[in-house]
Design an enzyme around this catalytic site. Structure first.
Site, short mmCIF file in Angstrom:
data_model
loop_
_atom_site.label_atom_id
_atom_site.label_comp_id
_atom_site.label_asym_id
_atom_site.label_seq_id
_atom_site.Cartn_x
_atom_site.Cartn_y
_atom_site.Cartn_z
CD GLU A 220 -28.64 48.82 22.13
OE1 GLU A 220 -29.58 48.01 22.10
OE2 GLU A 220 -27.48 48.52 21.83
CD GLU B 164 -20.75 39.01 21.84
OE1 GLU B 164 -20.88 40.12 22.41
OE2 GLU B 164 -19.81 38.24 22.08
CB CYS C 150 -23.85 46.31 20.27
SG CYS C 150 -22.28 45.86 19.51
CE LYS D 32 -33.08 34.93 11.72
NZ LYS D 32 -33.28 36.13 10.90
P1 NAD Z 1 -32.96 41.83 16.95
O1 NAD Z 1 -32.79 41.25 18.30
O2 NAD Z 1 -34.27 42.41 16.59
O3 NAD Z 1 -32.63 40.73 15.82
C1 NAD Z 1 -31.41 40.07 15.74
C2 NAD Z 1 -31.58 38.79 14.95
O4 NAD Z 1 -32.45 37.92 15.68
C3 NAD Z 1 -32.24 38.97 13.58
O5 NAD Z 1 -31.68 38.05 12.67
C4 NAD Z 1 -33.69 38.60 13.86
O6 NAD Z 1 -34.39 38.16 12.71
C5 NAD Z 1 -33.51 37.49 14.86
N1 NAD Z 1 -34.67 37.22 15.73
C6 NAD Z 1 -35.70 38.05 16.06
N2 NAD Z 1 -36.58 37.41 16.85
C7 NAD Z 1 -36.09 36.16 17.05
C8 NAD Z 1 -36.52 35.04 17.80
N3 NAD Z 1 -37.63 35.06 18.52
N4 NAD Z 1 -35.75 33.92 17.78
C9 NAD Z 1 -34.60 33.88 17.08
N5 NAD Z 1 -34.14 34.91 16.33
C10 NAD Z 1 -34.87 36.04 16.34
O7 NAD Z 1 -31.77 42.88 16.80
P2 NAD Z 1 -31.52 43.89 15.62
O8 NAD Z 1 -32.56 44.95 15.72
O9 NAD Z 1 -31.33 43.17 14.34
O10 NAD Z 1 -30.08 44.47 16.03
C11 NAD Z 1 -29.93 45.49 16.94
C12 NAD Z 1 -29.56 44.97 18.32
O11 NAD Z 1 -28.44 44.13 18.22
C13 NAD Z 1 -29.16 46.07 19.27
O12 NAD Z 1 -29.74 45.85 20.54
C14 NAD Z 1 -27.66 45.95 19.35
O13 NAD Z 1 -27.08 46.45 20.52
C15 NAD Z 1 -27.48 44.49 19.21
N6 NAD Z 1 -26.12 44.19 18.73
C16 NAD Z 1 -25.22 43.62 19.59
C17 NAD Z 1 -23.91 43.38 19.18
C18 NAD Z 1 -22.86 42.79 20.09
O14 NAD Z 1 -21.86 42.28 19.60
N7 NAD Z 1 -23.05 42.82 21.41
C19 NAD Z 1 -23.54 43.71 17.87
C20 NAD Z 1 -24.50 44.28 17.03
C21 NAD Z 1 -25.79 44.50 17.47
#
Ligand code: NAD
Length: 482
Positions: free
Chosen positions: A386, A253, A287, A178
């Site tokens: 962040e 992650e 991230c 997803k």
């Molecule tokens: P997000 O947490 O808003 O969303 C990530 C994913 O989760 C999306 O596909 C979203 O639709 C889904 N999602 C949202 N609510 C959900 C729920 N209740 N249940 C299941 N899935 C749900 O993150 P974002 O804004 O897309 O990405 C940015 C964040 O991701 C930052 O905090 C960044 O640090 C982190 N990130 C971490 C890594 C890593 O490898 N550690 C890599 C990239 C990004």
């Protein structure tokens, strides 16, 4: 470039509309115009995808019965298919997310490399013989988990989906991906690649949809054996709670607040280059961004001047602009959040050394200028939270012990950088850092061969390398009384 790629869900080897007929509209963050409209999955579609994956994972199914070398060949074939489509995926990613084609191209290449790396693992997942007392043969095998779910964020949409898909497939699992509803397009190309590679139906399923709808339905689905979630710490906690309903395993992650520690003996030109790259690449939406610069007071002025010079000469532009080195942030609301953080920083006492606002020269797009904040202390909001944008917070220290304490004083623990010409010093500091990854004299860097992940609220478990093979298999012990 007009979008001409897939617009449907990919379930059980078929391209299908969403059951409820809903769609997602994606906007190009550089032009603010509609770029594509694709199907939006809801709970019903997620259930269909998990059922298809479950059937494909069953004992006796084509995928489960396939020899490990042939499975490896299938992963190579997926890598070949992605390589064939590389230019197209790169441009789609650039329009969907806003990143420059150079950055999008690196993402696609990393996925190709990752699939090839795990293609090699497919026939090397071995077990062990266990010496036990008595007349017994006792051994442990490693088996696939079954259906694995992959929930990806918008900042590296293609790469972070492929990073976990490849090992999951290599280990014989079946998958449901997803992507984020903000950037759903490149993930659909995994459906095309699976088709092209002759991966059996149901082994790869792609269901773009909202987090609260499709995402939550996937994480809490009883047919899912493992969830790999890449995203914010806040949502990661919800996913963990959803998965706990069925005692489903998770790899998380999450966020970061990466420190780059610059000791006084560092090569300052190299450090300035790496630190600039580590915070302004992908418009800082990483991230593992090196968002905190911890610099020794003796070299702080000189280093900050070098970084500011680089920041001020970074050309901002869209995906079709060849000269652009930094793109817009992903959306208007995210741009507002980043600007809000900059003003919170100023209100708490930080000084804007460069940037600090939007690019006034642009008529359209969510362009935030590369920003360097000095006079920051580690207790300020801009040092603790962040920001996920092109904002570097500079904190000075007077001895190495203080630098280690500052680096570790964070809720996060993903990647830390050290800049020094002293090898012993680098080892000593690396040993003290409570981080999942440490990089010396370059930042940021990772490879398909090396574990990726963080401590504390940066996550749980590891991706990449041999670690991911452990995450996507389970031990089965067999005891035979002879
Ligand atoms: P997000 O947490 O808003 O969303 C990530 C994913 O989760 C999306 O596909 C979203 O639709 C889904 N999602 C949202 N609510 C959900 C729920 N209740 N249940 C299941 N899935 C749900 O993150 P974002 O804004 O897309 O990405 C940015 C964040 O991701 C930052 O905090 C960044 O640090 C982190 N990130 C971490 C890594 C890593 O490898 N550690 C890599 C990239 C990004």
């Amino acid at each position: 470039m007009e979008y001409s790629g897939p617009t449907s869900l990919y379930i059980d080897g078929e391209w299908v509309d969403a059951a409820a007929g809903e769609t997602i509209e994606t906007v190009d963050p550089a032009t603010e115009e509609l770029y594509a409209t694709v199907a939006r999955a809801d709970e019903e579609d997620v259930d269909a995808a998990v059922q298809a994956a479950d059937a494909a994972a069953e004992y006796g199914s084509e995928w489960r019965s396939m020899g490990p070398s042939e499975r490896g060949q299938k992963l190579h074939a997926m890598a070949d298919a992605i390589e064939e489509m590389k230019d197209e995926i790169t441009l789609v990613e650039s329009h969907d997310n806003g990143k420059t084609p150079f950055e999008a191209g690196m993402e696609v290449q990393m996925v190709i490399d990752t699939f090839r790396y795990y293609a090699g693992w497919a026939d090397k997942v071995t077990g062990q013989y266990n010496p036990v007392p008595g007349e017994r043969v006792n051994f442990t095998t490693r088996e696939p988990l079954g259906v694995t779910a992959h929930i990806a964020p918008w900042n590296y949409p293609f790469q972070l989906a492929g990073r976990s898909l490849a090992p999951a497939l290599a280990c014989g699992n079946t998958t449901v991906l997803k992507p984020s509803s903000q950037t759903p397009l490149s993930a659909l190309y995994y459906g095309l690649a699976a088709d092209e590679a002759g991966i059996p139906d149901g082994v790869v399923n792609v269901v773009p949809g909202s987090g609260s709808g499709a995402g939550s339905a996937l994480a809490s689905h009883p047919g899912v054996e493992h969830v790999t979630f890449t995203g914010s710490t806040e949502i990661g906690k919800q996913v963990m709670a959803d998965a706990a309903q069925n005692v489903t395993g998770v790899t998380l992650e999450l966020g970061g607040k990466g420190p780059n520690i610059v000791l006084p003996d560092a090569d300052l030109d190299a450090a300035a280059k790496g630190i600039h790259y580590g915070i302004f690449m992908n418009a800082g939406q990483m991230c593992w961004a090196g968002s905190r610069l911890l610099v020794h007071e003796d070299v702080a002025d000189e280093l900050v001047e070098k970084i500011v010079q680089r920041a001020e000469s970074t050309p901002l532009g869209s995906g079709i602009d060849d000269d652009a080195r930094m793109g817009p942030v992903v959306s208007e609301s995210h741009m507002e959040d980043v600007l809000e953080y900059i003003s919170i920083g100023e209100n708490e006492g930080a000084t804007v050394a460069c940037g600090g606002g939007v690019d006034e020269a642009k008529d359209t797009g969510y362009f935030v200028r590369p920003t360097v904040l000095t006079d920051v202390t580690n207790d300020m909001t801009v040092a603790r939270e962040e920001i996920f944008g092109p904002v570097l917070s500079v904190i000075e220290f007077s001895d190495t012990e203080e630098a280690v304490e500052l680096a570790n004083d964070s809720p996060y623990g993903l990647l830390a950088g050290i800049w020094t010409q002293g090898l012993s010093k680098a080892h000593r500091v690396a040993d003290r850092l409570d981080y999942g990854m440490v990089s010396v004299n370059e930042y940021p860097v990772t490879f398909p061969q090396t574990p990726f992940g963080g401590t504390k609220q940066s996550g749980h478990g590891r991706e990449q390398g041999e670690e991911a093979v452990r995450e996507f298999t389970q031990a089965k012990n067999v005891n035979i009384n002879i």
